[in-house]
Design an enzyme around this catalytic site. Structure first.
Site, short mmCIF file in Angstrom:
data_model
loop_
_atom_site.label_atom_id
_atom_site.label_comp_id
_atom_site.label_asym_id
_atom_site.label_seq_id
_atom_site.Cartn_x
_atom_site.Cartn_y
_atom_site.Cartn_z
N ASN A 1 -1.24 -6.48 -4.15
CA ASN A 1 -1.98 -5.96 -5.20
C ASN A 1 -0.70 -4.74 -6.85
OD1 ASN A 1 -2.11 -4.21 -2.66
ND2 ASN A 1 -1.41 -2.87 -3.85
N GLU B 1 1.09 -0.56 -0.02
CA GLU B 1 -0.07 0.03 0.35
C GLU B 1 1.15 1.52 0.27
OE1 GLU B 1 -1.77 -3.06 1.60
OE2 GLU B 1 -2.83 -2.10 -0.35
N ASP C 1 -7.79 -3.63 -5.32
CA ASP C 1 -6.31 -4.69 -4.64
C ASP C 1 -6.72 -5.73 -4.21
OD1 ASP C 1 -4.60 -4.55 -1.95
OD2 ASP C 1 -5.89 -4.10 -0.32
CA CA Z 1 -3.57 -5.06 -0.27
#
Ligand code: CA
Ligand code: CA
Length: 583
Positions: A277, A200, A319
C-alpha cells in the site's frame, strides 16, 4: 573441490595444503541452476514456492485421490520455547535435512527421516522491532553451503547449513524507522533478491540484490517514484519520474513495501515483485496514482531496472497491498500460446497478464463482493472505481465519512500463496470473504510511528464462512469449485500430480481436496492453527508431505468482529510430516 596451489610447494605437502586449506566450495550444495530446476526434482524442495515460478505444483503422484485417506504422521518436531506465535513458514528439504524458519526469527534444521533436531539458530532481536502483523517468517533460501533468511530487525543472515553458524549478517534497513523483514529470500544467478517490510510506517519499499557468498550489495531498486536506485554503489536511475504521480514530498515516505518477496521466470529473465500500500492509508493526502505502490513490478535481475509494471489498485485507499505472488504459467489465449502470469490480488480480483510486457489479459472477481470497484476495464487495465465507497477525507481535525468496504484491508487474499496445477490448469486460491468499516483521520509522518491516517473494524459478510479455498480457471475467470471454512484461511496451498490440493485451516487441520472437484478427501488435526505452506517430496521411494502448525499472523491481531470464529484456537509451533503406511 577448489584449491589453490602456491608456487614453491611440491608433492604431497602441497596437495595436503590444497585440500585442508580449500574453502568450502560453492559446489558443495545446490547451485543457482539447481534452484531454477527445483520444480522438476521431486527429491528435494530448494525454493520458496517449489520452483522459482512458485507454482507450488509437485509432479509426485504416489499419494493421490485414491489413497490420501490413508495418510498418517511419520513424525512431528517442536520448535520449543515460549515463542509460539504464527508459523507461516514453508519448509525446505535437501540432503536428508528439513530447514524451517520459526516465529521470532528462528531457523531450525531437522533430520528429514526422524525429525530429530540437528541445530537451531535464534536471532538476537533488539527491543524496538516493529512488525505490523505478528513476528512471523515465511521461509529460508538455500544455496551452496549456506541457508539464508531474514530477521525481524531487517537483517539478512546466511548460516552454514551444516552447523547453523553465521557466515554473514547484513543490515538491510533501519528497524527503528519501521523497517522489518518476513519474506523468504529468492536466489537468482547467485544473487539474493530481497524485498522489505514496513508499509504501515511510512518506509520506502525497496528490492535489494546481494552476492550470495558475501552478502555484499549489488543493486537496489526503490518501488516509489522519485527515489534513486543503485548498482555497485553508483546511482542507477530514479524510479519512475519524480512527482509524476505523487504530490510534494509524499514519495519520501510513500510505502510500497515489497514484503512478500518475489518470483522469477528464467524464460523471460524477469523478477516479479509485488508492492504494498501507499503511505499513509488516507488517500486524500496523496492525489495521483502513487506509482509504483499496489503493483506488480517486472525487474531485470542483471540491471536492477523496472521493465514493466501493472498497478492493480491505483491511488489505493483501503490498504490493498499488491504484494501477492505473480505466478508464471503458459496457456493459449484465443488459440495462441502465450507466456502468462497470474496474481490473486488483495483487492479481490484475479489478474492474468502477458508476463513479457505486463499487458492485462483478463481480470475476474474471486471473492463474494468488491465494493470499491465494479470490475476492471480490460482496455485501460484500470479498475472501475465506485467513488462513493472510498472513505472520505478528514474535515479539519475530525475523522472523515466512514464507508463499508469489501474486501477488508486483510484482503480477498493476503500473504498466503496460491498454487497452480499444470495437470488441471487451475489456480487454487486461499481467499477470505469479509468487509470492514473504514474511515480516514488526520495524520503526519513521524519516524518509527504508524502512518495510517485511518481506522477500521473488520466484519464478517457471510453467515457460514469467512475462508474459502477456490479453484479458479484462468481461461474463463470462473470459480470451478470452492471449499468454505468457518475461520479465515491464512495458510499456503500445494497441488500435486496425484490430483490433490493441500491447505491448512486455523481450526488446526491440514486438509487434502480432489483438485478437480474440491471434494475433501483427508484431514488431520495438528493441534494448533495451520498458517504455513505445505510441501511434498520423495525420499527412499516414499512421498512425504510436511507443513508447519502454529496459529498466529495478522488475523488474531486485527480480527475485529471476526475474532469469534477463532477464539478457542491455541498457539503452537510444530513441524508435521506425513506419509502413507509402509505396505
Ligand atoms: Ca499494508
Ligand atoms: Ca526439487
Amino acid at each position: 573441490m577448489k584449491g589453490t596451489l602456491k608456487f614453491g610447494m611440491v608433492g604431497a605437502a602441497a596437495l595436503a595444503l590444497a585440500i585442508t586449506s580449500a574453502p568450502v566450495a560453492a559446489e558443495d550444495g545446490p547451485t543457482s541452476a539447481d534452484l531454477m530446476n527445483d520444480a522438476s526434482t521431486p527429491g528435494d524442495v530448494l525454493t520458496y514456492g517449489m520452483g522459482p515460478q512458485a507454482q507450488r505444483f509437485s509432479t509426485l503422484d504416489q499419494v493421490n485421490t485414491s489413497n490420501v485417506k490413508d495418510l498418517v504422521p511419520a513424525y512431528a518436531a517442536s520448535l520449543g520455547g515460549e515463542k509460539q506465535r504464527g508459523q507461516e513458514s514453508q519448509p525446505l528439504v535437501y540432503d536428508g535435512v528439513i530447514y524451517v524458519t520459526g516465529s521470532y526469527s528462528r531457523l531450525f534444521a531437522f533430520d528429514s527421516h526422524t525429525g530429530e533436531k540437528l541445530w537451531e539458530y535464534d536471532a538476537r532481536l533488539p527491543d524496538g522491532i516493529m512488525p505490523c502483523c505478528d513476528v512471523v517468517n515465511r521461509g529460508a533460501a538455500i544455496h551452496g553451503d549456506k541457508i539464508i533468511f531474514a530477521t525481524l530487525d531487517a537483517h539478512l543472515v546466511a548460516l552454514d547449513r551444516k552447523t547453523g553458524k553465521v557466515v554473514w549478517n547484513k543490515k538491510m534497513a533501519d528497524y527503528q524507522a519501521g523497517y522489518s523483514a518476513t519474506a523468504a529470500p529468492l536466489i537468482v544467478k547467485d544473487m539474493v533478491i530481497y524485498g522489505n517490510s514496513g508499509g504501515e510506517f511510512g518506509i520506502v519499499g525497496e528490492i535489494q540484490a546481494r552476492n550470495v557468498d558475501t552478502g555484499e550489495l549489488i543493486w537496489t531498486r526503490p518501488t516509489v517514484e522519485g527515489n534513486m536506485g543503485t548498482l555497485n554503489g553508483q546511482p542507477n536511475g530514479i524510479t519512475g519520474k519524480t512527482n509524476a504521480s505523487w504530490p510534494g514530498d509524499m514519495w519520501k515516505t510513500g510505502g510500497g513495501a515489497t514484503w512478500l518477496g518475489g518470483t522469477y521466470d528464467p524464460e523471460t529473465n524477469l523478477i516479479y515483485m509485488g508492492t504494498g500500500n501507499p503511505g499513509p492509508w488516507n488517500s486524500h493526502d496523496r492525489p495521483g496514482d502513487n506509482l509504483y505502490t499496489s503493483s506488480t513490478l517486472a525487474i531485470n535481475p542483471d540491471t536492477g531496472k523496472i521493465v514493466w509494471h501493472y498497478q492493480t489498485t491505483p491511488h489505493d485507499g483501503w490498504d490493498f497491498d499488491g504484494v501477492n505472488e505473480f505466478i508464471p504459467f503458459d496457456a493459449k489465449v484465443n488459440g495462441k500460446p502465450m507466456k502468462l502470469g497470474a496474481k490473486a490480488d488483495r483487492n479481490g480480483y484475479f489478474y492474468v497478464l502477458d508476463r513479457t510486457n505486463g499487458k492485462l489479459v483478463s481480470a475476474s472477481k474471486f471473492v463474494m463482493e468488491t465494493t470499491w470497484a465494479n470490475g476492471i476495464n480490460l482496455k485501460t487495465g484500470r479498475p472501475n472505481f465506485i467513488d462513493a465507497n472510498r472513505p472520505g477525507a478528514p474535515n479539519g481535525s475530525e475523522k472523515g465519512t466512514s464507508v463499508f468496504s469489501s474486501p477488508s484491508f486483510l484482503g480477498g487474499k493476503n500473504w498466503m500463496p496460491m498454487a497452480y496445477s499444470k495437470q488441471t490448469g487451475l489456480f487454487y486460491i486461499p481467499s477470505n470473504d469479509w468487509g470492514m468499516d473504514i474511515w480516514n483521520e488526520p495524520i503526519a509522518y513521524k519516524k518509527g510511528a504508524a502512518y495510517l491516517g485511518a481506522g477500521f473494524t473488520i466484519r464478517p459478510i457471510a453467515e457460514d464462512h469467512i475462508g474459502a479455498l477456490r479453484a479458479m480457471d484462468p481461461a474463463t475467470g470462473k470459480i470451478v469449485w470452492e471449499y468454505k471454512n468457518k475461520a479465515p484461511l491464512w495458510g499456503g496451498v500445494l497441488t500435486t500430480a496425484g490430483d490433490l490440493v493441500f491447505t491448512g485451516t486455523p481450526e488446526g487441520y491440514l486438509k487434502a481436496f480432489d483438485a478437480k472437484t474440491g471434494q475433501e478427501l483427508w484431514k488431520f488435526n495438528t493441534g494448533s492453527g495451520v498458517v504455513g505452506s505445505p510441501i511434498t517430496w520423495t525420499q527412499d521411494g516414499e512421498q512425504y508431505v510436511a507443513v508447519m502448525s502454529g496459529w498466529g499472523g495478522a488475523v488474531p491481531l486485527w480480527g475485529g468482529e471476526v475474532a469469534k470464529t477463532f477464539k478457542e484456537i491455541s498457539q503452537g509451533g510444530m513441524l508435521w510430516v506425513f506419509k502413507l503406511p509402509k505396505r
